[in-house]
Design a protein around this motif. Structure first.
Motif, mmCIF file in Angstrom:
data_model
loop_
_atom_site.group_PDB
_atom_site.id
_atom_site.type_symbol
_atom_site.label_atom_id
_atom_site.label_comp_id
_atom_site.label_asym_id
_atom_site.label_seq_id
_atom_site.Cartn_x
_atom_site.Cartn_y
_atom_site.Cartn_z
ATOM 1 N N TYR A 25 9.993 -9.238 -93.555
ATOM 2 C CA TYR A 25 10.182 -10.029 -92.444
ATOM 3 C C TYR A 25 9.174 -10.865 -92.067
ATOM 4 N N ASN A 57 3.436 2.631 -76.159
ATOM 5 C CA ASN A 57 5.001 2.684 -76.550
ATOM 6 C C ASN A 57 5.631 1.357 -76.123
ATOM 7 N N GLU A 58 5.364 0.741 -74.966
ATOM 8 C CA GLU A 58 6.030 -0.404 -74.358
ATOM 9 C C GLU A 58 5.857 -1.839 -75.463
ATOM 10 N N GLU A 80 13.538 9.166 -80.451
ATOM 11 C CA GLU A 80 12.205 8.687 -80.664
ATOM 12 C C GLU A 80 12.018 7.219 -80.426
ATOM 13 N N ALA A 93 8.237 -4.210 -82.128
ATOM 14 C CA ALA A 93 9.043 -3.496 -83.079
ATOM 15 C C ALA A 93 8.160 -3.278 -84.380
ATOM 16 N N ILE A 133 11.839 0.146 -70.862
ATOM 17 C CA ILE A 133 10.451 -0.390 -70.520
ATOM 18 C C ILE A 133 10.107 0.005 -69.000
ATOM 19 N N VAL A 134 10.791 -0.607 -68.094
ATOM 20 C CA VAL A 134 10.664 -0.356 -66.755
ATOM 21 C C VAL A 134 10.628 1.193 -66.308
ATOM 22 N N VAL A 184 10.909 4.208 -73.304
ATOM 23 C CA VAL A 184 11.004 3.517 -74.314
ATOM 24 C C VAL A 184 10.958 4.528 -75.711
ATOM 25 N N ASP A 185 10.132 5.718 -75.693
ATOM 26 C CA ASP A 185 10.069 6.574 -76.980
ATOM 27 C C ASP A 185 10.906 7.741 -76.545
ATOM 28 N N ARG A 218 1.467 -9.240 -68.618
ATOM 29 C CA ARG A 218 2.659 -8.973 -68.235
ATOM 30 C C ARG A 218 3.032 -9.636 -66.936
ATOM 31 N N THR A 273 1.923 4.796 -72.465
ATOM 32 C CA THR A 273 2.778 3.926 -71.819
ATOM 33 C C THR A 273 2.791 2.458 -72.350
ATOM 34 N N PRO A 282 17.921 -3.193 -87.571
ATOM 35 C CA PRO A 282 16.720 -3.071 -86.874
ATOM 36 C C PRO A 282 16.678 -4.323 -85.950
ATOM 37 N N ILE A 283 16.155 -3.939 -84.930
ATOM 38 C CA ILE A 283 15.984 -5.118 -83.731
ATOM 39 C C ILE A 283 15.251 -6.167 -83.907
ATOM 40 N N VAL A 284 14.300 -5.924 -84.862
ATOM 41 C CA VAL A 284 13.159 -6.915 -85.231
ATOM 42 C C VAL A 284 14.103 -8.051 -86.250
ATOM 43 N N LYS A 285 15.055 -7.669 -86.811
ATOM 44 C CA LYS A 285 15.787 -8.520 -87.661
ATOM 45 C C LYS A 285 16.980 -9.508 -86.776
ATOM 46 N N LYS A 309 3.583 3.812 -86.350
ATOM 47 C CA LYS A 309 2.804 4.059 -84.906
ATOM 48 C C LYS A 309 1.409 4.152 -85.073
ATOM 49 N N LEU A 313 15.143 -4.188 -74.427
ATOM 50 C CA LEU A 313 14.650 -2.864 -74.061
ATOM 51 C C LEU A 313 14.111 -2.772 -72.565
ATOM 52 N N TRP A 314 14.340 -3.756 -71.804
ATOM 53 C CA TRP A 314 13.769 -3.814 -70.537
ATOM 54 C C TRP A 314 14.246 -2.747 -69.606
ATOM 55 N N GLY A 322 9.724 3.580 -68.484
ATOM 56 C CA GLY A 322 8.874 4.048 -69.073
ATOM 57 C C GLY A 322 9.695 4.997 -70.098
ATOM 58 N N ALA A 342 7.266 -1.073 -78.847
ATOM 59 C CA ALA A 342 8.824 -1.385 -78.786
ATOM 60 C C ALA A 342 9.161 -2.788 -78.787
ATOM 61 N N VAL A 343 8.511 -3.565 -78.111
ATOM 62 C CA VAL A 343 8.550 -4.994 -77.844
ATOM 63 C C VAL A 343 8.490 -5.905 -79.086
ATOM 64 N N ARG A 391 13.747 -9.556 -77.545
ATOM 65 C CA ARG A 391 13.654 -8.086 -77.746
ATOM 66 C C ARG A 391 13.389 -7.500 -76.419
ATOM 67 N N GLU A 392 12.442 -8.036 -75.597
ATOM 68 C CA GLU A 392 11.762 -7.663 -74.429
ATOM 69 C C GLU A 392 13.066 -7.324 -73.319
#
Lengths: 302, 464
Positions: free
Chosen positions: B191, B442-443, A197, B449, A225-226, A230-231, B463, B439, A206-209, B416, A221-222, A228, B446-447, A217-218
């Motif tokens: 955080y 989600n992007e 998910e 978080a 992301i590119v 991510v989830d 972008r 899309t 967790p990635i934020v930490k 979410k 996950l790039w 599509g 995710a970025v 982070r970008e």
């Protein structure tokens, strides 16, 4: 052997052409024919018989005229070859091509082998030009590739060695995990990618930490992301060495590789996004006598 | 006159004598253009449409310094405090932003779990001082919380908001001991950028609507960096910060007019050295007097707190932001030039007494929020995690007990649904240009978080 215009030209330029017009050629040695491959054996004696060609009856030549237009370039054999290939490419320019990744894998002859064909010293940069044209020709859709081109490419291809080409096919393991490694600077990232998910754990955090900077982070996950995705996938990464940026970009590479194990068709997308090419740059070492890698101490009078 | 042409035919063309450094006269050796049809020679210099500044380039290329024009009108110098005022100015509305119609964050939403994941606007409809003004007086809004981007201040109702609401709810319902004393103590921890200060703001919003007495220390850093005057009080061996306390009282007075007017003293108190305030006097009058005189401020503050501990007093909300700052040695020095521990400063000491339960309101909530913009406070981190401290770790022994017993509310990333609500709000306010589809959502989720601060950044950013 299919004899198209290219082969005829190659034959003319590379096999049996004396350098100058025959009637005034006074060189004692003869040009023995050079074959592009050992299989296309033409009798060597043809070179001698060509001397008796009838001359055009336009006007009697008063001085030596080179037959090859590349005579004055220094390495006429190479340039004749290059021009022939360029002509071939030009005539097939409009044919539909496929992506380079899908093109049939061919290994071109090495520089040494090419030098033997040409019979002359050829610079690597010049051979690169030839290879670039060959690569482009190789990208013509195989379904409609002209026989002439096929034959021409065959002259430059090395015989395939199945032992060398065998490479372990990477697949998803029993648990549905794709495993890949990525490196950047001094960081090494090992990534397990499973369908999920969109949860991301880096070193158990967790990635934020782990990556408090959003840019990092970008980066991580790039690939997802590119494409599509991510989830669609969960990432479990273990990364060590290097700094934050190196670690993030090592993760990028590893995730992209792992993603290609799940979905090989994403290769083009990932390549366009710059996730396939390895950035192999490392910090240049410091040298003795230098202040840094290149910097020299300032000049002092005494 | 003899025609020139025959002469020209006969003679060799004359050598044009030119200066070697000067440009040669323009000679065309051959042209097929008839002379009249030829275009006139172009003037040197850039074409008329170009943005190149000839004068500037010439001056740069020749390395000639051209004197600048004397400045006729000097920009006026900043007044004292003007720059600080600019830096600290809170802008809460933006007329250029698109107004978004949202429900109001009323007090009946306290502890309502169904409302979680929706946006609410802060209440504005009220005669005279609005809630927003009172919150502003308490300095509940901070710069860099992105208020100036929106038409009206709005907040997200989160899972953690429900938890904070539950604290207030428990106090209101008196689910406490037999004598009706209820005290809830909590620390918001998470955080960076996870919205702890906003949660304090939401708690204050509800408390003000319910006419609680709200005492808020907006930034604990102000107390410890040595910017306000301080003096030792003999009896308690604590260091008073009278100027800051006066300021704090002024804020309390401004925000809690109604509640303070109703509060009457239950006994006589000393105020300062000489004065005395009688039983039955309104608390508001006491504070108004103290605001005028810093010498009375600390006493007045104590009167307020002790009155809030008496039965029959209104409920109180005592908040402090950036708890980490008072878990470190302060920048103040004692006469022997030792650093003063932050817990020896009177105001932090008082707050921590309420947080750790040493002192208590009759009905009240004590809320603290940790901060990420602080140097490392290992002792506080260990206490917040509740882990066993290695005896060889030399941690500050005073920090652990100071937050003992306080509930720790972990402020997590947005879910979410919450992120979607926030993103829709950004989109409707005209900040986010992309459409919120699956899309982009989600992007961006995710970025960022799920971090609210970063979510705003990703939504605002184009972008590349």
């Amino acid at each position: 052997m299919a004899a198209g215009a290219f082969l005829r030209r190659c034959h003319r330029t590379l096999v049996d052409i004396p350098r100058l017009t025959p009637q005034l050629t006074s060189h004692p040695h003869h040009h023995y024919p050079r074959f592009l491959t050992t299989t296309t054996a033409t009798p060597a004696s043809t070179a001698l018989t060509d001397f008796s060609q009838p001359l055009p009856e336009v006007a009697p030549r008063t001085r030596l005229t080179p037959l090859s237009p590349s005579y004055y370039t220094g390495s006429p054999e190479y340039y004749d070859n290059l021009l022939a290939l360029q002509d071939l490419l030009r005539s097939h320019q409009a044919l539909p091509t496929i992506h380079g990744d899908d093109a049939p894998g061919v290994q071109w002859k090495t520089l040494e082998e090419y030098r033997l064909i040409i019979g002359d010293q050829v610079k690597p940069s010049r051979y690169n030009k030839i290879v670039r044209i060959l690569d482009r020709l190789n990208r013509i859709d195989p379904a409609i590739m002209p026989a002439e081109t096929k034959a021409a490419l065959a002259l430059y291809a090395r015989p395939e060695n199945p032992e060398l080409r065998r490479r372990a096919e990477r697949t998803v393991d029993n648990f549905g995990r794709a495993y890949a490694i990525g490196r950047r600077k001094t960081a090494v990232a090992r990534v397990f990618l499973v369908e999920g998910e969109g949860e991301v754990l880096v070193n158990g955090l967790p990635i934020v930490k782990k990556f408090s900077r959003m840019h990092d982070r970008e980066s991580v996950l790039w690939p997802l992301i590119v494409s599509g995705r991510v989830d669609k996938y969960n990432v479990f990464a273990v990364v060590k060495g290097g700094g934050k940026t190196g670690q993030a970009e090592a993760c990028t590479l590893a995730i992209a590789r792992a993603l290609r194990i799940h979905e090989p068709a994403l290769k083009h997308v990932l390549r366009e996004a710059g996730c396939v090419t390895v950035d192999h740059r490392q910090v240049e070492r410091k040298k003795p006598g230098h202040v840094k890698a290149r910097k020299m101490p300032a000049w002092v009078k005494r | 006159m003899v025609p020139r042409i025959p002469w020209r035919c006969l003679r060799t063309p004359p050598q044009v004598i030119t200066h070697p450094l000067k440009p040669r006269p323009h000679l065309h050796n051959f042209t097929t253009t008839p002379p009249l049809a030829a275009k006139p020679l172009k003037a040197k210099g850039p074409p008329p449409g170009s943005k190149m500044n000839v004068e500037k380039q010439r001056s740069q290329s020749n390395k000639i310094r051209i004197k600048k024009k004397p400045i006729t009108v000097q920009k006026p110098a900043y007044q004292i405090g003007q720059r600080k005022e600019l830096r600290k100015r809170i802008v809460l509305s933006n007329t250029n932003a698109i107004p978004v119609v949202l429900p109001t964050m009323t007090a009946d939403l306290i502890g309502n779990a169904d409302a979680a994941g929706a946006m609410f606007e802060l209440p504005s409809e009220e005669g005279g001082d609005t809630i927003v003004d009172r919150l502003r007086a308490l300095e509940a809004f901070q710069t860099k919380q992105h208020w100036p981007f929106f038409h009206r201040p709005c907040t997200l109702f989160r899972r953690e908001t429900v938890e904070v609401g539950r604290l207030l709810e428990r106090v209101m319902k008196r689910e406490g001991t037999e004598d009706g004393r209820v005290n809830e103590r909590a620390i918001l921890h998470g955080y960076y950028g996870c919205g702890r200060s906003i949660l304090l703001l939401q708690a204050m919003t509800w408390a003000l609507q319910k006419d609680w007495v709200v005492v808020a220390i907006p930034n604990a850093q102000d107390l410890v960096i040595g910017h306000t005057e301080y003096e030792l009080e003999g009896n308690s061996h604590l260091w008073l910060q009278r100027a800051y306390t006066t300021d704090l009282l002024r804020k309390i007075l401004k925000a809690n007019q109604k509640a303070l007017k109703r509060m009457n003293l239950s006994q006589n108190y000393r105020l300062g050295r000489m004065e005395e305030v009688k039983k039955g006097v309104a608390m508001k009058e006491v504070l108004e007097k103290a605001v005028q005189d810093p010498l009375l401020a600390w006493d007045a503050f104590n009167i307020l707190l002790s009155e809030l501990g008496q039965p029959g007093s209104p409920p109180a909300l005592f908040t402090l932001d950036n708890l980490n700052q008072i878990s470190l040695p302060s920048k103040y020095r004692d006469p022997s030039f030792n650093l003063i521990h932050s817990h020896d400063l009177a105001l932090p000491n008082t707050f921590l007494a309420y947080l750790s339960g040493k002192r208590s309101f009759h009905r009240g909530v004590t809320l603290a929020a940790t901060s990420s913009k602080c140097s490392r406070t290992l002792a506080l981190d260990a206490a917040l995690e509740g882990r066993e401290v290695d005896p060889y770790e030399r941690l500050d022994p005073r920090v652990g007990p100071s937050i003992e017993g306080a509930r720790i509310i972990h402020v997590d990333s947005l879910s979410k649904a919450e992120a979607k609500a926030l993103m829709d709000y950004y989109n409707e306010s005209g900040i986010m240009k992309d459409t919120v589809d699956i899309t982009t959502f989600n992007e961006k989720y995710a970025v960022s978080a799920g971090n609210p601060k970063d979510l705003f950044g990703t939504c605002l950013r184009m972008r590349q």
